[in-house]
Scaffold this active site. Structure first.
Site, PDB file in Angstrom:
ATOM      1  N   GLU A   1       0.850  -1.194   0.000  1.00  0.00           N
ATOM      2  CA  GLU A   1       0.000   0.000   0.000  1.00  0.00           C
ATOM      3  C   GLU A   1       0.883   1.241   0.000  1.00  0.00           C
ATOM      4  OE1 GLU A   1      -2.905   0.454   3.135  1.00  0.00           O
ATOM      5  OE2 GLU A   1      -3.824   2.168   2.106  1.00  0.00           O
TER       6      GLU A   1
ATOM      7  N   GLU B   1       3.207   8.626   7.340  1.00  0.00           N
ATOM      8  CA  GLU B   1       2.986   7.264   7.831  1.00  0.00           C
ATOM      9  C   GLU B   1       4.100   6.305   7.463  1.00  0.00           C
ATOM     10  OE1 GLU B   1      -1.019   5.976   6.952  1.00  0.00           O
ATOM     11  OE2 GLU B   1      -1.855   7.863   7.642  1.00  0.00           O
TER      12      GLU B   1
ATOM     13  N   ASP C   1      -4.454   4.101  -2.752  1.00  0.00           N
ATOM     14  CA  ASP C   1      -5.478   4.603  -1.832  1.00  0.00           C
ATOM     15  C   ASP C   1      -5.676   6.089  -2.127  1.00  0.00           C
ATOM     16  OD1 ASP C   1      -6.507   5.949   0.499  1.00  0.00           O
ATOM     17  OD2 ASP C   1      -5.941   4.256   1.761  1.00  0.00           O
TER      18      ASP C   1
ATOM     19  N   TYR D   1      -6.864   8.493  -0.488  1.00  0.00           N
ATOM     20  CA  TYR D   1      -6.471   9.387   0.604  1.00  0.00           C
ATOM     21  C   TYR D   1      -4.980   9.725   0.529  1.00  0.00           C
ATOM     22  CZ  TYR D   1      -5.073  10.662   5.373  1.00  0.00           C
ATOM     23  OH  TYR D   1      -4.506  11.277   6.460  1.00  0.00           O
TER      24      TYR D   1
ATOM     25  N   HIS E   1      -8.011   1.273  -2.141  1.00  0.00           N
ATOM     26  CA  HIS E   1      -8.756   1.870  -1.033  1.00  0.00           C
ATOM     27  C   HIS E   1      -9.370   3.178  -1.496  1.00  0.00           C
ATOM     28  CE1 HIS E   1      -6.756  -0.084   2.757  1.00  0.00           C
ATOM     29  NE2 HIS E   1      -7.806  -0.769   2.336  1.00  0.00           N
TER      30      HIS E   1
ATOM     31  N   ARG F   1     -11.102  11.451   5.340  1.00  0.00           N
ATOM     32  CA  ARG F   1     -11.445  10.080   5.719  1.00  0.00           C
ATOM     33  C   ARG F   1     -12.854   9.963   6.300  1.00  0.00           C
ATOM     34  NH1 ARG F   1      -5.622   7.169   7.119  1.00  0.00           N
ATOM     35  NH2 ARG F   1      -6.039   5.858   5.377  1.00  0.00           N
TER      36      ARG F   1
ATOM     37  N   GLU G   1     -12.613   2.918   3.021  1.00  0.00           N
ATOM     38  CA  GLU G   1     -11.913   3.085   4.284  1.00  0.00           C
ATOM     39  C   GLU G   1     -12.332   4.412   4.898  1.00  0.00           C
ATOM     40  OE1 GLU G   1      -7.467   1.495   5.283  1.00  0.00           O
ATOM     41  OE2 GLU G   1      -7.642   3.149   3.916  1.00  0.00           O
TER      42      GLU G   1
END
Ligand code: MN
Length: 292
Positions: free
Chosen positions: A150, A156, A183, A185, A209, A215, A244
């Site tokens: 991912e 992160e 994803d 986001y 995602h 979010r 998500e």
């Protein structure tokens, strides 16, 4: 054009842990709201009864996927061999849990801890990632499990922040059962747009995602989902598309803090999930600007 991608939902929309009662609740809600797949985070999964969950998932007709990040003391991107070994152990155990649940995909930040790093990944750390993922991919292949990388944002992980970075890591690992996971986001923070990364990844895309920039509820933020879904359909992606969303209304100890879930963006998971499923299905069926 009608896409038939399985539509999934993250269990943290429903419950904050993986106790038997919470797993039953998540499965029931996922089924009631019309989803095809349930994703479990293995972040805090000590209470997970895999045999029971597998039976309930099968009875509900749901597919399952697992996701996780690593931890500061169990991180395959580290240079301390003991920390790397603990990270490798977490990955091996997570592959087994995925298989035991009846799943065929383990994805997430499988290459580093979920944390804000204060330095770039080192060459030695990256070499450790490649060596461990080669080994884990071999074991996963024996259990018919695919590993997803991912692509996560800079706050992160320091290992890969773009689809391009993920492709290079997957090339270095060199295993057929390693796919790229994008994803919305994270793409919103790191990529130029929601088209070029999908085209670069192409048929190596294995999981998607869908999350708003904050979010919360899909369609209430500023992500260009018309471009996102039109490109997904255009490249012929047939894999799962999983919603998500995180709110302080449902808290998973550990994961919620690692993801910086401080705000109450929704309280009613059923309403959230129902609207999200309709949003995703609508965009997959009728991409922007195309008839029917
Ligand atoms: Mn994600």
């Amino acid at each position: 054009m009608t896409a038939t991608n399985p539509i999934g939902i993250h269990a943290l929309v429903w419950v904050g842990d993986t106790s038997p009662a919470s797993v039953s609740t998540a499965i029931a809600r996922t089924r009631e709201t019309g989803y095809d797949l349930l994703e479990f985070s293995l972040h805090d999964s000590v209470a997970l009864d895999t045999a029971r969950a597998r039976a309930e998932l099968a009875a509900a007709g749901l597919a399952v996927a697992c996701s996780r990040g690593l931890a500061p003391d169990a991180d395959v991107s580290a240079t301390d061999p003991a920390v790397v070994a603990r990270g490798a152990d977490l990955l091996h155990r997570s592959v087994q849990v995925t298989h035991d649940l009846g799943g065929q995909l383990l994805t997430g930040a499988l290459y580093s801890a979920f944390r804000k790093y204060d330095h770039p990944v080192s060459a030695a750390g990256r070499a450790n990632i490649v060596a461990v993922l080669r080994e884990v991919a071999l074991e996963a292949a024996r259990l018919d499990v695919v590993l997803g990388l991912e692509v996560c944002n800079r706050y992160e992980t320091n290992v890969l922040n773009t689809a391009h970075d993920a492709l290079r890591l997957a090339d270095d690992v060199g295993a057929d059962n390693v796919v790229i996971h994008l994803d919305s986001y994270h793409m919103n923070i790191e990529e130029d747009d929601f088209e070029r990364p999908f085209r670069e990844v192409g048929d190596r895309l294995g999981y998607v995602h869908v999350g708003e920039n904050h979010r919360g509820h899909l369609g209430t933020g500023h992500i260009d989902f018309d471009q996102f879904f039109a490109t997904l359909v255009d490249i012929g992606y047939a894999g799962p598309v999983t919603f998500e969303s995180f709110s302080s209304a449902v808290v998973m100890p550990g994961l919620s803090s690692d993801l910086a879930v401080w705000r109450d963006l929704w309280t009613d998971g059923t309403e959230l999930a129902t609207r999200a499923r309709a949003f995703i299905a609508g965009h997959l069926t009728t991409p922007s600007g195309q008839p029917g």
